[in-house]
Design a protein around this motif. Structure first.
Motif, PDB file in Angstrom:
ATOM      1  N   ALA A 231      30.802  56.494  15.035  1.00 61.06           N
ATOM      2  CA  ALA A 231      30.497  56.433  13.600  1.00 61.06           C
ATOM      3  C   ALA A 231      29.757  55.158  13.229  1.00 61.06           C
ATOM      4  N   ASN A 232      30.041  54.062  13.928  1.00 55.80           N
ATOM      5  CA  ASN A 232      29.355  52.800  13.608  1.00 55.80           C
ATOM      6  C   ASN A 232      27.850  52.894  13.859  1.00 55.80           C
ATOM      7  N   MET A 233      27.435  53.809  14.738  1.00 54.27           N
ATOM      8  CA  MET A 233      26.014  53.987  15.021  1.00 54.27           C
ATOM      9  C   MET A 233      25.310  54.762  13.910  1.00 54.27           C
ATOM     10  N   LEU A 234      26.087  55.338  12.987  1.00 53.57           N
ATOM     11  CA  LEU A 234      25.517  56.174  11.933  1.00 53.57           C
ATOM     12  C   LEU A 234      25.222  55.407  10.650  1.00 53.57           C
ATOM     13  N   VAL A 235      25.845  54.260  10.480  1.00 55.45           N
ATOM     14  CA  VAL A 235      25.748  53.538   9.210  1.00 55.45           C
ATOM     15  C   VAL A 235      24.290  53.247   8.848  1.00 55.45           C
ATOM     16  N   GLY A 236      23.515  52.805   9.819  1.00 57.64           N
ATOM     17  CA  GLY A 236      22.114  52.490   9.555  1.00 57.64           C
ATOM     18  C   GLY A 236      21.321  53.698   9.106  1.00 57.64           C
ATOM     19  N   THR A 237      21.598  54.875   9.680  1.00 54.77           N
ATOM     20  CA  THR A 237      20.849  56.074   9.284  1.00 54.77           C
ATOM     21  C   THR A 237      21.238  56.515   7.877  1.00 54.77           C
ATOM     22  N   ALA A 238      22.488  56.276   7.471  1.00 54.38           N
ATOM     23  CA  ALA A 238      22.909  56.605   6.104  1.00 54.38           C
ATOM     24  C   ALA A 238      22.189  55.709   5.102  1.00 54.38           C
ATOM     25  N   LYS A 239      22.086  54.417   5.411  1.00 58.30           N
ATOM     26  CA  LYS A 239      21.397  53.489   4.511  1.00 58.30           C
ATOM     27  C   LYS A 239      19.901  53.802   4.459  1.00 58.30           C
ATOM     28  N   PHE A 240      19.332  54.173   5.600  1.00 59.01           N
ATOM     29  CA  PHE A 240      17.916  54.532   5.649  1.00 59.01           C
ATOM     30  C   PHE A 240      17.661  55.769   4.796  1.00 59.01           C
ATOM     31  N   ALA A 241      18.563  56.753   4.891  1.00 61.88           N
ATOM     32  CA  ALA A 241      18.414  57.971   4.083  1.00 61.88           C
ATOM     33  C   ALA A 241      18.534  57.644   2.601  1.00 61.88           C
ATOM     34  N   ARG A 242      19.451  56.748   2.257  1.00 64.50           N
ATOM     35  CA  ARG A 242      19.607  56.364   0.847  1.00 64.50           C
ATOM     36  C   ARG A 242      18.347  55.682   0.317  1.00 64.50           C
ATOM     37  N   SER A 243      17.692  54.913   1.178  1.00 64.70           N
ATOM     38  CA  SER A 243      16.479  54.223   0.733  1.00 64.70           C
ATOM     39  C   SER A 243      15.353  55.193   0.401  1.00 64.70           C
ATOM     40  N   GLN A 244      15.445  56.424   0.877  1.00 63.60           N
ATOM     41  CA  GLN A 244      14.419  57.431   0.592  1.00 63.60           C
ATOM     42  C   GLN A 244      14.763  58.271  -0.637  1.00 63.60           C
TER      43      GLN A 244
END
Length: 353
Positions: A231-244
């Motif tokens: 799950a820790n590897m997913l945090v960055g992709t969640a923030k990246f998705a939010r930025s879009q």
């Protein structure tokens, strides 16, 4: 830490040794050592007999000594060459010592000091972590042991597919997220002004959820899916998705960004975690799939259906048919303007695998 050791070693060998000793005992604490394992590890590090007496903490406790080979109460006994009191809550509860024959070494005082401090930490009554603290440790772990410990405490099987949901609320607004969305006993947490939550892999925002996010000016990011232990590897992709995400479209989904997730700074994503790449790789292994990908490659380079058709000596409807077929397999329209960057990133990865 290792890099710091090397830098110190270049300046001062003794300083590097101090850092190594500190790191050694910090690792024992992180991994939940008890006094017995701490004593064995200390003897191995000191390469001589070490001892501990905490009878002031427990009347049933007796002094214990250990040699570098892990044997208890070795004989003969030497007088302590260095010792330190063990203090818990400002009360001396015992002492630790080393029994070195011959001259003392420069780091002996530091060694017994860290032994005493580590023993005090071990003996300190431990507070049970809350579900929120375990959730944080799962999303931002110190090491693999922290991940497994948090999964067990939260009653989440490490292989359970999950996603990470993250949002930053405008004006402090919060989303009415139901606890039923979270797997196991995980809960919503706040880190550096951002709210994060584990959700099931199957999570899909309802129209009501989207309306609330839009009305409260909240941008939400939903990560790629992975096992709970990752799950820790997913945090960055969640923030990246939010930025879009934007006002009219307040929900950003990492699945809709495909290979663009590889742009996430400081994140090392496996290609297998990105559905676009997995599906395209499956196609590439078949003759028909390879033809479809080749058509897409020409289309991206040409810019239009007609230009691609002319380059391939095909009718433009044939090119359109191939792209439609490819879109069905990949799960998104490869020829849509809004997917241009996603499609280009996918082909760059596929062509370099």
């Amino acid at each position: 830490m290792q890099g710091l050791m090397y830098r110190l070693a270049e300046l001062d060998a003794d300083s590097a040794g101090l850092v190594r000793v500190i790191d050694y005992f910090d690792a024992l604490v992180r991994h939940g050592a008890d006094t017995a394992s701490m004593l064995r590890a200390s003897a191995a590090l000191a390469d001589c007999v070490v001892g501990i007496d905490i009878s002031g903490w427990s009347s049933s406790s007796e002094p214990r000594r250990c040699d570098p080979r892990g044997r208890w109460s070795p004989q003969p006994r030497l007088a302590p060459s260095a010792s330190k009191d063990v203090v818990v809550d400002d009360v001396v509860v015992g002492s630790v010592w080393i029994e070195r024959s011959g001259a003392s070494l420069p780091l002996d005082e530091m060694l017994v000091d860290r032994m005493a401090l580590t023993a005090a930490i071990i003996l300190q009554p431990r507070r049970v972590l809350t579900d929120a603290e375990h959730t944080r440790n799962l999303l931002f772990p110190m090491d693999e042991l922290a991940v497994l410990t948090s999964c067990a405490a939260l009653r989440i099987e490490p292989s359970t597919p999950v996603r990470v949901l993250v949002y930053t609320a405008g004006g402090g607004a919060r989303l009415p997220l139901s606890g039923e969305l979270a797997p196991g006993r995980s809960t919503e947490i706040e880190v550096d002004g951002e709210s994060l939550m584990l959700v099931a892999d199957s999570f899909m925002p309802t129209p009501e959820f989207v309306d609330v996010a839009r009305s409260r000016s909240v941008q939400v990011g939903i990560s790629l899916a992975a096992a709970a232990s990752d799950a820790n590897m997913l945090v960055g992709t969640a923030k990246f998705a939010r930025s879009q995400a934007s006002g009219p479209e307040p929900i950003g989904n990492a699945d809709d960004l495909g290979a663009l997730n590889l742009l996430v700074a400081g994140q090392s994503l496996a290609h297998a975690a990105i559905p676009d790449i997995v599906r395209a790789a499956e196609l590439r292994d078949s003759e028909q799939g390879s033809e479809l990908l080749a058509t897409l490659r020409v289309y991206l380079r040409s810019g239009t259906l007609r230009a691609a058709a002319e380059s391939m000596h095909l009718h433009h409807s044939s090119v359109a048919h191939r792209l439609t077929k490819l879109s069905r397999h990949l799960g998104f329209a490869v020829d849509a303007v809004e997917n241009r960057a996603r499609t280009t990133a996918l082909m760059m990865v596929i062509d370099n695998r």
